[in-house]
Design an enzyme around this catalytic site. Structure first.
Site, PDB file in Angstrom:
ATOM      1  N   ARG A  78       0.862  -1.187   0.000  1.00 24.77           N
ATOM      2  CA  ARG A  78       0.000   0.000   0.000  1.00 24.77           C
ATOM      3  C   ARG A  78       0.898   1.237   0.000  1.00 24.77           C
ATOM      4  NH1 ARG A  78      -2.655   2.891   4.861  1.00 24.77           N
ATOM      5  NH2 ARG A  78      -3.723   4.520   3.692  1.00 24.77           N
ATOM      6  N   HIS A 122      -2.982  10.901   1.083  1.00 27.32           N
ATOM      7  CA  HIS A 122      -2.375  10.650   2.393  1.00 27.32           C
ATOM      8  C   HIS A 122      -1.794  11.991   2.851  1.00 27.32           C
ATOM      9  CE1 HIS A 122      -0.735   7.224   5.030  1.00 27.32           C
ATOM     10  NE2 HIS A 122      -0.364   8.339   5.627  1.00 27.32           N
ATOM     11  N   GLU A 167      -7.171   8.267   6.689  1.00 26.55           N
ATOM     12  CA  GLU A 167      -7.369   8.882   8.005  1.00 26.55           C
ATOM     13  C   GLU A 167      -7.876  10.318   7.930  1.00 26.55           C
ATOM     14  OE1 GLU A 167      -3.696   8.409  10.182  1.00 26.55           O
ATOM     15  OE2 GLU A 167      -3.812   6.243  10.169  1.00 26.55           O
ATOM     16  N   ASN A 295      -7.200   1.565  10.022  1.00 21.26           N
ATOM     17  CA  ASN A 295      -5.872   1.726  10.621  1.00 21.26           C
ATOM     18  C   ASN A 295      -6.053   1.656  12.130  1.00 21.26           C
ATOM     19  OD1 ASN A 295      -4.984   2.152   8.055  1.00 21.26           O
ATOM     20  ND2 ASN A 295      -4.322   4.271   8.369  1.00 21.26           N
ATOM     21  N   TYR A 297      -4.000   1.344  15.876  1.00 23.16           N
ATOM     22  CA  TYR A 297      -2.745   1.389  16.632  1.00 23.16           C
ATOM     23  C   TYR A 297      -2.935   1.200  18.131  1.00 23.16           C
ATOM     24  CZ  TYR A 297      -0.350   3.036  12.451  1.00 23.16           C
ATOM     25  OH  TYR A 297       0.188   3.115  11.188  1.00 23.16           O
ATOM     26  N   GLU A 363      -3.296  -0.351   8.113  1.00 17.71           N
ATOM     27  CA  GLU A 363      -2.095   0.049   8.853  1.00 17.71           C
ATOM     28  C   GLU A 363      -2.166  -0.515  10.256  1.00 17.71           C
ATOM     29  OE1 GLU A 363      -1.016   4.194   9.244  1.00 17.71           O
ATOM     30  OE2 GLU A 363      -1.504   4.556   7.129  1.00 17.71           O
TER      31      GLU A 363
HETATM   32  O1  IFM Z   1       2.960   7.467   9.893  1.00 21.30           O
HETATM   33  C1  IFM Z   1       1.593   7.464  10.135  1.00 21.30           C
HETATM   34  C2  IFM Z   1       0.831   7.287   8.843  1.00 21.30           C
HETATM   35  O2  IFM Z   1       1.173   8.230   7.901  1.00 21.30           O
HETATM   36  C3  IFM Z   1      -0.653   7.399   9.114  1.00 21.30           C
HETATM   37  N1  IFM Z   1      -1.052   6.512  10.156  1.00 21.30           N
HETATM   38  C4  IFM Z   1      -0.284   6.495  11.375  1.00 21.30           C
HETATM   39  C5  IFM Z   1       1.190   6.360  11.068  1.00 21.30           C
HETATM   40  C6  IFM Z   1       2.003   6.381  12.371  1.00 21.30           C
HETATM   41  O3  IFM Z   1       1.805   7.570  13.054  1.00 21.30           O
END
Ligand code: IFM
Length: 458
Positions: A78, A122, A167, A295, A297, A363
């Site tokens: 990606r 992005h 995002e 995404n 985290y 992500e």
């Molecule tokens: O680096 C970023 C990415 O560009 C978008 N999502 C989170 C990642 C980590 O912060």
């Protein structure tokens, strides 16, 4: 126990990057500045004072990088297209050099059996469009759709899978509320107007891509958080509702359910503005998509509190008094709590709106302060563990019957981490920014072994 064999044979195993974070070559081939080129030059905006001018030199080294991906055994990549590399100044004239780069990249991937997934936005808005109002104005949504149409026309013979936005919460609320991301504006609740125009741009882009390439598969990527209240008190539960509203539902609901969550518009104090927008916007935003990118985290534990006294602009306008509670759980170098089960929470949350819709983890990854050992190797046990636990959560998602179709690790290689500059490393591959030497970290080795079936995730 989860093994690669437990995943479907056609599961997408990939790595992800974004143009401004890896390409470098900021002024080559006719590329013109985006809002990040400008913002990176604002004194104090970037922690280490660097810019993305050079980054990973991926523009020049993409063949080496495609070879690296092949060596890891991934079958998908990606990447994002830099709007101003393809269309300088955000106009409608294609830069042949810019186009040649993306065609060569996609071809190099395909030659190695790696499927390209292209993200159109992005975060790198052409500076001219920001000067004309940026995402706070409607015209930007139309400009984005025009760019999407051209990209699909010029690259759609090589790229089938398209992600409109990455995002949009970050673009809207970090870009136009807290101002810690480009374009660095602090407009309070009006950042939600940016969110609306981003989503409108998404819907228009879906239609444009489909007109150009009926065979395309088109989706959007949202950054979703697992959110829970710190206690069962009414105030803490309301804090969780507010942050889930701003972070997750403000994006999930218009895209998947055709309407905004009214409680969130009320929290923002922007209901009247949203009601003034053309009724057709809701239909455009809810254009049927082929997949949702998630995404993931970390999680947030929220509590009611007092407004931040530091004077910094909040990324949560209208809900400034929500407090984010430190639960004592392990965190990555970003300060983000490690909570693999939260991946299941957000996949379930999205799935509930559209049970048939395929999902991808577009992500997931972690930053650690990596060091190179005297023998040149880079051992990153924290990242390896994070990866293993989240891959295992993907296995559990499939076990629960969720339509998960792929997992993309952020990131292929260390890169320019926005307001943190080069000071945060997320890669499976270490990059020495002096020499541009790439070294596969032990996390990358672990992924390679997992994909060959040599090791289990958990
Ligand atoms: O680096 C970023 C990415 O560009 C978008 N999502 C989170 C990642 C980590 O912060």
């Amino acid at each position: 126990m989860s093994t690669r064999a437990g995943f479907p044979a056609d599961f997408a195993w990939g790595t992800a990057t974004a143009a401004y974070q890896v390409e470098g070559a900021a002024a080559e081939g006719g590329r013109t500045p985006s809002i990040w080129d400008t913002f990176a030059r604002v004194p104090g905006a970037i922690a280490d004072g660097t810019t993305g001018d050079v980054a990973d030199e991926h523009y020049r080294r993409f063949i080496e990088d495609a070879d690296l991906m092949a060596s890891l055994g991934v079958n998908s990549y990606r990447f994002s297209i830099s709007w101003t590399r393809l269309l300088p100044n955000g106009g409608d004239t294609v830069s042949q050099e810019g186009l040649a780069f993306y065609r060569a990249l996609a071809s190099a991937l395909l030659e190695r059996g790696i499927r390209p997934y292209a993200t159109l936005y992005h975060w790198d808005l052409p500076q001219e469009l920001e000067d004309a109002g940026g995402w706070l104005v409607r015209d930007t949504a139309d400009a984005f759709a025009g760019y999407a149409r051209i990209a699909a026309r010029e690259l759609g013979d090589l790229v089938t899978d398209w992600i409109t936005l990455n995002e949009p919460w970050c673009s809207a609320f970090l870009g136009y509320a807290s101002g810690v991301h480009a374009p660095g504006r602090r407009t309070g609740s009006k950042a939600s107007h940016a969110a609306h125009h981003l989503l409108l741009g998404h819907g228009k882009a879906v239609a444009a891509i489909r007109e150009e390439r009926p065979e395309a598969s088109v989706g959007i990527t949202l950054n979703l958080y697992s959110i829970r209240p710190a206690s069962e008190s009414e105030a803490d539960v309301d804090a969780a509702r507010r942050i889930d509203g701003l972070q997750n539902r403000l994006f999930l609901e218009p895209v998947l359910a055709g309407e905004y969550p009214v409680d969130v518009l009320d929290d923002l104090g922007e209901r009247a503005w949203f009601e003034e927008q053309p009724a057709s916007d809701a239909l455009e935003i809810a254009a049927p998509i082929d997949f949702l990118g998630v995404n993931y985290y970390s999680r947030h534990t929220t509590a009611a509190g007092a407004a931040d006294a530091s004077g910094a602009a909040s990324a949560n306008p209208g809900s400034e008094s929500v407090r984010f509670v430190d639960t004592g759980a392990d965190r990555t170098q970003m300060g983000w709590e490690i909570h693999p089960d939260g991946l299941l929470d957000v996949l379930e949350q999205a799935h509930a709106y559209a049970p048939e819709l395929p999902l991808y983890v577009t992500e997931n990854g972690s930053a650690y302060a990596d060091t190179v050992a005297p023998d040149g190797s880079v051992d990153d046990p924290g990242r390896t563990e994070y990866l293993r636990l989240h891959v295992d959560a993907c296995a559990e998602a499939l076990h629960r019957g969720l339509p998960l179709r792929g997992y993309f690790c952020w990131s292929l290689m260390d890169n320019w981490e926005w307001a943190f500059g080069l000071s945060r490393r997320f890669g499976l591959v270490y990059v020495d920014y002096e020499t541009q030497k790439r070294t596969v970290k032990s996390s990358g080795e672990w992924l390679r072994e997992f994909l060959t079936g040599a090791v289990e995730a958990v």
